[in-house]
Write a protein that holds these residues in place. Structure first.
Motif, PDB file in Angstrom:
ATOM      1  N   ARG A   8     -23.560 -58.954 -35.152  1.00 42.83           N
ATOM      2  CA  ARG A   8     -24.565 -59.609 -34.304  1.00 42.83           C
ATOM      3  C   ARG A   8     -25.935 -59.521 -34.991  1.00 42.83           C
ATOM      4  N   ARG A  10     -29.090 -62.465 -36.599  1.00 41.22           N
ATOM      5  CA  ARG A  10     -29.492 -63.850 -36.886  1.00 41.22           C
ATOM      6  C   ARG A  10     -29.231 -64.231 -38.339  1.00 41.22           C
ATOM      7  N   ALA A  47     -23.406 -67.716 -30.421  1.00 38.24           N
ATOM      8  CA  ALA A  47     -22.660 -66.455 -30.368  1.00 38.24           C
ATOM      9  C   ALA A  47     -23.604 -65.277 -30.527  1.00 38.24           C
ATOM     10  N   VAL A  48     -24.507 -65.359 -31.509  1.00 39.10           N
ATOM     11  CA  VAL A  48     -25.447 -64.263 -31.761  1.00 39.10           C
ATOM     12  C   VAL A  48     -26.415 -64.088 -30.592  1.00 39.10           C
ATOM     13  N   ARG A  49     -26.963 -65.177 -30.094  1.00 38.69           N
ATOM     14  CA  ARG A  49     -28.008 -65.094 -29.066  1.00 38.69           C
ATOM     15  C   ARG A  49     -27.476 -64.830 -27.662  1.00 38.69           C
ATOM     16  N   VAL A  52     -22.595 -62.313 -27.974  1.00 40.74           N
ATOM     17  CA  VAL A  52     -22.170 -61.047 -28.569  1.00 40.74           C
ATOM     18  C   VAL A  52     -22.997 -59.903 -27.995  1.00 40.74           C
ATOM     19  N   ARG A  56     -21.627 -55.360 -31.371  1.00 33.79           N
ATOM     20  CA  ARG A  56     -20.398 -56.109 -31.654  1.00 33.79           C
ATOM     21  C   ARG A  56     -20.706 -57.276 -32.579  1.00 33.79           C
ATOM     22  N   GLY A  57     -19.710 -58.116 -32.829  1.00 32.39           N
ATOM     23  CA  GLY A  57     -19.884 -59.258 -33.705  1.00 32.39           C
ATOM     24  C   GLY A  57     -19.118 -60.457 -33.200  1.00 32.39           C
ATOM     25  N   TYR A  58     -19.071 -61.485 -34.020  1.00 31.48           N
ATOM     26  CA  TYR A  58     -18.339 -62.705 -33.678  1.00 31.48           C
ATOM     27  C   TYR A  58     -17.483 -63.126 -34.863  1.00 31.48           C
ATOM     28  N   ASP A  76     -16.329 -64.769 -29.428  1.00 32.67           N
ATOM     29  CA  ASP A  76     -17.234 -63.664 -29.117  1.00 32.67           C
ATOM     30  C   ASP A  76     -16.667 -62.847 -27.971  1.00 32.67           C
TER      31      ASP A  76
END
Length: 119
Positions: A8, A10, A47-49, A52, A56-58, A76
């Motif tokens: 996670r 940008r 996914a990031v904003r 997630v 964690r991550g995507y 996600d």
């Protein structure tokens, strides 16, 4: 099928876009490349904003089918499935809806998969 996991952050969005560009090039899929890469950026950014949770991550998953359809998926672990289906937040999914031939959201445990397809 090719997939890559991103934390996670940008800074992973350009990396996801680069991974997708390399993949499409290897597959020989050059038609609509700009549209597909913009959608990769939008799904990764969402996914990031929004998708997630911290820590964690995507996963970005790319698929190409026998009929040359390309599918882009962002997996996600965050909530938000019903809100996305009823009314997509922000402009990112509006862009995806305008560029892709189809898009949608599927449940997964935990979280969701936001996908789009190009025929």
């Amino acid at each position: 099928m090719r997939a890559r996991f991103y934390p996670r952050a940008r800074q992973t969005v350009p990396a996801a876009r680069h991974f997708a560009a390399e993949t499409f090039d290897v597959w020989g899929v050059t038609s609509r490349m700009d549209d597909m890469l913009l959608c990769v950026s939008e799904l990764a950014t969402n996914a990031v904003r929004h998708g997630v949770p911290p820590g964690r991550g995507y996963r970005l998953r790319l698929l190409v089918f026998e009929d040359a359809t390309v599918r882009v998926e962002a997996h996600d672990s965050g909530p938000g499935l019903s809100r996305m289906v009823e009314r997509p937040p922000g402009r990112g999914l509006t862009i995806v809806a305008a560029l892709a031939d189809a898009w949608g959201v599927l449940p997964r445990t935990p979280g969701k998969v936001v996908w789009c397809e190009f025929r």
